[in-house]
Design a protein around this motif. Structure first.
Motif, PDB file in Angstrom:
ATOM      1  N   PHE A 155       0.814  -1.213   0.000  1.00 43.67           N
ATOM      2  CA  PHE A 155       0.000   0.000   0.000  1.00 43.67           C
ATOM      3  C   PHE A 155       0.849   1.265   0.000  1.00 43.67           C
ATOM      4  CE2 PHE A 155      -2.326  -3.208   2.641  1.00 43.67           C
ATOM      5  CZ  PHE A 155      -3.271  -3.549   1.686  1.00 43.67           C
ATOM      6  N   ASN A 156       2.133   1.145  -0.311  1.00 39.94           N
ATOM      7  CA  ASN A 156       3.036   2.294  -0.227  1.00 39.94           C
ATOM      8  C   ASN A 156       2.590   3.449  -1.120  1.00 39.94           C
ATOM      9  OD1 ASN A 156       4.692   1.231   1.701  1.00 39.94           O
ATOM     10  ND2 ASN A 156       6.291   0.552   0.294  1.00 39.94           N
ATOM     11  N   ALA A 157       1.969   3.151  -2.244  1.00 42.22           N
ATOM     12  CA  ALA A 157       1.524   4.226  -3.144  1.00 42.22           C
ATOM     13  C   ALA A 157       0.502   5.112  -2.444  1.00 42.22           C
ATOM     14  CB  ALA A 157       0.935   3.634  -4.421  1.00 42.22           C
ATOM     15  N   GLN A 158      -0.429   4.493  -1.702  1.00 41.25           N
ATOM     16  CA  GLN A 158      -1.424   5.290  -0.971  1.00 41.25           C
ATOM     17  C   GLN A 158      -0.771   6.124   0.123  1.00 41.25           C
ATOM     18  OE1 GLN A 158      -1.957   2.062  -1.880  1.00 41.25           O
ATOM     19  NE2 GLN A 158      -4.147   1.591  -1.979  1.00 41.25           N
ATOM     20  N   PHE A 159       0.158   5.514   0.857  1.00 40.65           N
ATOM     21  CA  PHE A 159       0.833   6.246   1.926  1.00 40.65           C
ATOM     22  C   PHE A 159       1.692   7.379   1.367  1.00 40.65           C
ATOM     23  CE2 PHE A 159       0.557   1.935   4.089  1.00 40.65           C
ATOM     24  CZ  PHE A 159      -0.546   2.282   4.847  1.00 40.65           C
ATOM     25  N   ASP A 160       2.347   7.138   0.244  1.00 34.18           N
ATOM     26  CA  ASP A 160       3.168   8.182  -0.378  1.00 34.18           C
ATOM     27  C   ASP A 160       2.307   9.358  -0.823  1.00 34.18           C
ATOM     28  OD1 ASP A 160       5.406   6.635   0.021  1.00 34.18           O
ATOM     29  OD2 ASP A 160       5.537   5.911  -2.054  1.00 34.18           O
ATOM     30  N   SER A 161       1.134   9.081  -1.364  1.00 35.34           N
ATOM     31  CA  SER A 161       0.227  10.154  -1.787  1.00 35.34           C
ATOM     32  C   SER A 161      -0.228  10.973  -0.586  1.00 35.34           C
ATOM     33  CB  SER A 161      -0.997   9.564  -2.499  1.00 35.34           C
ATOM     34  OG  SER A 161      -0.625   8.939  -3.712  1.00 35.34           O
ATOM     35  N   PHE A 162      -0.505  10.273   0.503  1.00 34.60           N
ATOM     36  CA  PHE A 162      -0.916  10.952   1.736  1.00 34.60           C
ATOM     37  C   PHE A 162       0.209  11.847   2.250  1.00 34.60           C
ATOM     38  CE2 PHE A 162      -1.335  11.150   6.351  1.00 34.60           C
ATOM     39  CZ  PHE A 162      -2.659  11.559   6.492  1.00 34.60           C
ATOM     40  N   ASP A 163       1.441  11.300   2.302  1.00 38.39           N
ATOM     41  CA  ASP A 163       2.595  12.075   2.783  1.00 38.39           C
ATOM     42  C   ASP A 163       2.835  13.303   1.902  1.00 38.39           C
ATOM     43  OD1 ASP A 163       2.912  10.141   4.708  1.00 38.39           O
ATOM     44  OD2 ASP A 163       4.547   9.098   3.676  1.00 38.39           O
ATOM     45  N   ALA A 164       2.721  13.108   0.588  1.00 34.55           N
ATOM     46  CA  ALA A 164       2.982  14.210  -0.345  1.00 34.55           C
ATOM     47  C   ALA A 164       1.956  15.321  -0.197  1.00 34.55           C
ATOM     48  CB  ALA A 164       2.981  13.680  -1.784  1.00 34.55           C
ATOM     49  N   LEU A 165       0.705  14.943   0.025  1.00 33.90           N
ATOM     50  CA  LEU A 165      -0.342  15.953   0.162  1.00 33.90           C
ATOM     51  C   LEU A 165      -0.170  16.743   1.457  1.00 33.90           C
ATOM     52  CD1 LEU A 165      -2.746  16.989  -1.431  1.00 33.90           C
ATOM     53  CD2 LEU A 165      -4.208  15.389  -0.180  1.00 33.90           C
ATOM     54  N   ALA A 166       0.269  16.070   2.507  1.00 31.04           N
ATOM     55  CA  ALA A 166       0.535  16.766   3.765  1.00 31.04           C
ATOM     56  C   ALA A 166       1.643  17.802   3.567  1.00 31.04           C
ATOM     57  CB  ALA A 166       0.928  15.762   4.851  1.00 31.04           C
TER      58      ALA A 166
END
Length: 281
Positions: A201-212
């Protein structure tokens, strides 16, 4: 204040990001003090949360209202004793609300007993805790209208928003409480500390981190952004007074996401969204 204090960590070693275990007596006292000072007025507990009810009863909780949930398997024959036991443990004259922890425990006789205790002033709102929109489909097709519904939702888990159930519940004048805002803390864990089984699920977590980062906010503040106007309370658990202070500060600083940003974080993978399935990863 829309924040409510979740109490699972007070009675259980709960949460994938919990590294300290069950909250100590001293820390519990400090957490309740911070909650009171910050204007949090509602505690969310359950008979299934270990000894959380009795530990709360030993603390100064006069300034709080309490919601509890019946233990799974409670029947019409045992529900009165169960409710009175909770009140005795909590040292509360009544409950703000009482929920079925599992909707499958419903039967007409059990609900009638609860309504009788509600009429006697022991219970305020009667409600249900659900896990999927399909549970609400089934409940509303066959059972009485609850006045309180607790459900899981976060920036990855948008099932109840996308299905229209948040609007439907609000139209039905149900009070909506949301849990799992941080997905048991998974949304807040640094990549290096995230268990390897979640790497798919790293893609979802990376998107979350980037948006933050794009909004110049910590992940904590972004996670709390799931502040849909339909939601009445966000049930937030914590393991320390410092954590609770950080949650309150982040709640006050949460950015506003536009529709496309919100949609970009949505996941349909039930193995990520449902912690009960994490053991299969």
């Amino acid at each position: 204040m829309k924040l409510a204090l979740g109490t699972a960590q007070f009675g259980l070693d709960y949460g994938i990001s919990n590294t300290t275990g069950k909250v100590s007596d001293h820390e519990l006292q400090q957490i309740l003090q911070v909650a009171d000072e910050e204007g949090i007025t509602l505690l969310d507990t359950a008979q299934a949360y270990g000894d959380a009810e009795s530990r709360l009863g030993m603390m100064a909780t006069d300034n709080f209202q309490v919601i509890s949930k019946l233990a799974p398997g409670t029947t019409a024959a045992t529900v009165r004793a169960a409710v009175h036991h909770s009140l005795e443990q909590l040292k509360q004259p009544n409950l703000y609300g009482l929920m079925l922890h599992r909707t499958q425990d419903y039967c007409a006789e059990l609900w009638q007993e609860l309504q009788s205790m509600q009429a006697a002033g022991l219970i305020g709102k009667l409600g249900i805790s659900v896990y999927t929109p399909e549970e609400l489909d089934e409940w509303f097709a066959h059972n009485p209208l609850p006045s309180l519904v607790q459900l899981p939702a976060n920036l990855l888990d948008q099932r109840f928003l996308r299905s229209g159930w948040l609007d439907r519940l609000k139209d039905a004048q149900c009070e909506i409480h949301v849990r799992s805002v941080f997905l048991q803390g998974l949304l807040l864990m640094p990549p290096a500390l995230r268990p390897l089984r979640f790497s798919r699920f790293n893609a979802q977590f990376d998107s979350f981190d980037a948006l933050a980062q794009q909004h110049g906010r910590l992940n904590l503040a972004l996670a709390i952004q799931y502040a849909m106007p339909q939601i009445d309370r966000f049930v937030m658990g914590c393991c320390s007074a410092a954590e609770l202070s950080d949650i309150v500060k982040a709640y006050q600083q949460a950015p506003t996401l536009n529709t496309s940003e919100l949609a970009s974080l949505m996941s349909d993978d039930i193995q990520l969204l449902n912690p009960a399935l994490w053991g299969q990863l």
